[in-house]
Scaffold this motif. Sequence first.
Motif, PDB file in Angstrom:
ATOM      1  N   VAL A 219       0.807  -1.235   0.038  1.00 17.61           N
ATOM      2  CA  VAL A 219       0.000  -0.039  -0.034  1.00 17.61           C
ATOM      3  C   VAL A 219       0.974   1.256   0.044  1.00 17.61           C
ATOM      4  O   VAL A 219       1.530   1.351   0.921  1.00 17.61           O
ATOM      5  CB  VAL A 219      -1.047   0.224   1.375  1.00 17.61           C
ATOM      6  CG1 VAL A 219      -1.597   1.338   1.454  1.00 17.61           C
ATOM      7  CG2 VAL A 219      -1.833  -1.024   1.356  1.00 17.61           C
ATOM      8  N   LYS A 220       0.775   2.158  -1.114  1.00 15.24           N
ATOM      9  CA  LYS A 220       1.656   3.307  -1.162  1.00 15.24           C
ATOM     10  C   LYS A 220       3.135   3.039  -0.921  1.00 15.24           C
ATOM     11  O   LYS A 220       3.706   3.541  -0.214  1.00 15.24           O
ATOM     12  CB  LYS A 220       1.096   4.441  -0.327  1.00 15.24           C
ATOM     13  CG  LYS A 220      -0.210   4.840  -0.678  1.00 15.24           C
ATOM     14  CD  LYS A 220      -0.689   5.889   0.223  1.00 15.24           C
ATOM     15  CE  LYS A 220      -2.259   6.451  -0.368  1.00 15.24           C
ATOM     16  NZ  LYS A 220      -2.753   7.078   1.077  1.00 15.24           N
ATOM     17  N   GLY A 221       3.680   2.011  -1.390  1.00 10.76           N
ATOM     18  CA  GLY A 221       5.001   1.724  -1.595  1.00 10.76           C
ATOM     19  C   GLY A 221       5.444   1.039  -0.284  1.00 10.76           C
ATOM     20  O   GLY A 221       6.801   1.076   0.064  1.00 10.76           O
ATOM     21  N   GLU A 222       4.544   0.694   0.799  1.00  9.82           N
ATOM     22  CA  GLU A 222       4.985  -0.074   1.912  1.00  9.82           C
ATOM     23  C   GLU A 222       4.542  -1.456   1.982  1.00  9.82           C
ATOM     24  O   GLU A 222       3.154  -1.733   1.776  1.00  9.82           O
ATOM     25  CB  GLU A 222       4.565   0.868   2.981  1.00  9.82           C
ATOM     26  CG  GLU A 222       5.236   2.075   3.360  1.00  9.82           C
ATOM     27  CD  GLU A 222       5.083   2.845   4.361  1.00  9.82           C
ATOM     28  OE1 GLU A 222       5.332   2.092   5.852  1.00  9.82           O
ATOM     29  OE2 GLU A 222       4.248   3.815   4.368  1.00  9.82           O
ATOM     30  N   VAL A 223       5.143  -2.352   2.516  1.00  6.77           N
ATOM     31  CA  VAL A 223       4.591  -3.624   2.696  1.00  6.77           C
ATOM     32  C   VAL A 223       3.337  -3.726   3.933  1.00  6.77           C
ATOM     33  O   VAL A 223       3.794  -3.293   5.104  1.00  6.77           O
ATOM     34  CB  VAL A 223       5.593  -4.687   3.131  1.00  6.77           C
ATOM     35  CG1 VAL A 223       5.108  -6.159   3.430  1.00  6.77           C
ATOM     36  CG2 VAL A 223       6.556  -4.741   1.849  1.00  6.77           C
ATOM     37  N   VAL A 224       2.160  -3.996   3.937  1.00  2.00           N
ATOM     38  CA  VAL A 224       1.375  -3.829   4.909  1.00  2.00           C
ATOM     39  C   VAL A 224       1.002  -5.485   5.388  1.00  2.00           C
ATOM     40  O   VAL A 224       0.271  -5.696   6.369  1.00  2.00           O
ATOM     41  CB  VAL A 224       0.085  -3.178   4.513  1.00  2.00           C
ATOM     42  CG1 VAL A 224       0.418  -1.560   4.392  1.00  2.00           C
ATOM     43  CG2 VAL A 224      -0.678  -3.566   3.475  1.00  2.00           C
ATOM     44  N   PHE A 225       1.165  -6.109   4.584  1.00  2.40           N
ATOM     45  CA  PHE A 225       0.856  -7.456   4.897  1.00  2.40           C
ATOM     46  C   PHE A 225       1.745  -8.537   4.057  1.00  2.40           C
ATOM     47  O   PHE A 225       2.178  -8.248   3.071  1.00  2.40           O
ATOM     48  CB  PHE A 225      -0.479  -8.054   4.351  1.00  2.40           C
ATOM     49  CG  PHE A 225      -1.011  -9.349   4.482  1.00  2.40           C
ATOM     50  CD1 PHE A 225      -1.554  -9.742   5.619  1.00  2.40           C
ATOM     51  CD2 PHE A 225      -0.740 -10.217   3.639  1.00  2.40           C
ATOM     52  CE1 PHE A 225      -2.063 -11.076   5.812  1.00  2.40           C
ATOM     53  CE2 PHE A 225      -0.977 -11.612   3.788  1.00  2.40           C
ATOM     54  CZ  PHE A 225      -1.768 -12.196   4.963  1.00  2.40           C
TER      55      PHE A 225
END
Length: 245
Positions: A219-225
């Motif tokens: 999500v927006k360039g970040e690993v969220v899962f």
Amino acid sequence: MKAPQATPPVPLLEGRGLDTYYGQSHVLRGVSLRIAAGEAIGLMGRNGMGKTTLIRTLVGLVRPRAGAVLFEGEDITGLPTFAIARRGIAYVPEGRGIFASLSVAENLAIAARPAQAGAAPGWSVARVLEIFPRLADRLGHRGDALSGGEQQMLAIARALLSNPRLIILDEATEGLAPIVRDEIWKTVALIRSTGMATLLVDKTVAAVTAVADRIVILVKGEVVFADTPDRLTADPQLLHRHLGV
Ligand SMILES: Nc1ncnc2c1ncn2[C@@H]1O[C@H](COP(=O)(O)OP(=O)(O)OP(=O)(O)O)[C@@H](O)[C@H]1O
Ligand SMILES: [Mg+2]
């Protein structure tokens, strides 16, 4: 006495704390990702979240401003893409990447590489034509005379013929008819069964969760899962929030 701890095996490919920009635009924010030998990772996320940028960073098409890419523990950050490909990474980009003006047979012939010494018997033109019989019927046709599904099959066939350790598929089923999508998913399952590591981007949750060992969501360039498919499908809120389903 404590049992000795098993040393985790060195991943085949690893991204560590990757920050990637396009000009001033900060797209990947501290992304880390590990792909073990033989493992299948499903990379998911809505449009524009950075999936393709992550792949482009891993294969050396964009250079990260921070972080590192490692192949079997060796730093390959900043190596040219051909050198990374030669280590055994095949990339089927969004929108394929076949030679439009060459015939199917020529497209296949120039992609073929022998399997590396010690590797399992490799993919040959005969073997890819077995799994894609439609291509066998079109050997004399130019790349641009193929349907979208056939072009995708040709792109995957070319990737397999390089006998890679890792195959990366970016939106391989996008825009294809359901029956053709099913054929592509069957092929992905077959590739998996050969023990080739796979990194695949796709938005079809059911298909990705059926074939992947682990799911990574950006999500927006970040690993969220980053967890198993079961953990994802068991959490409708997560699915809704991050994937809009
Ligand atoms: N060559 C480029 N130059 C500038 N910005 C770009 C470039 N390519 C992508 N971007 C931007 O970077 C962000 C991430 O794009 P990216 O293509 O990696 O997303 P994605 O998750 O693959 O999306 P999609 O699901 O639509 O393929 C988006 O905001 C996009 O507009
Ligand atoms: Mg993309």
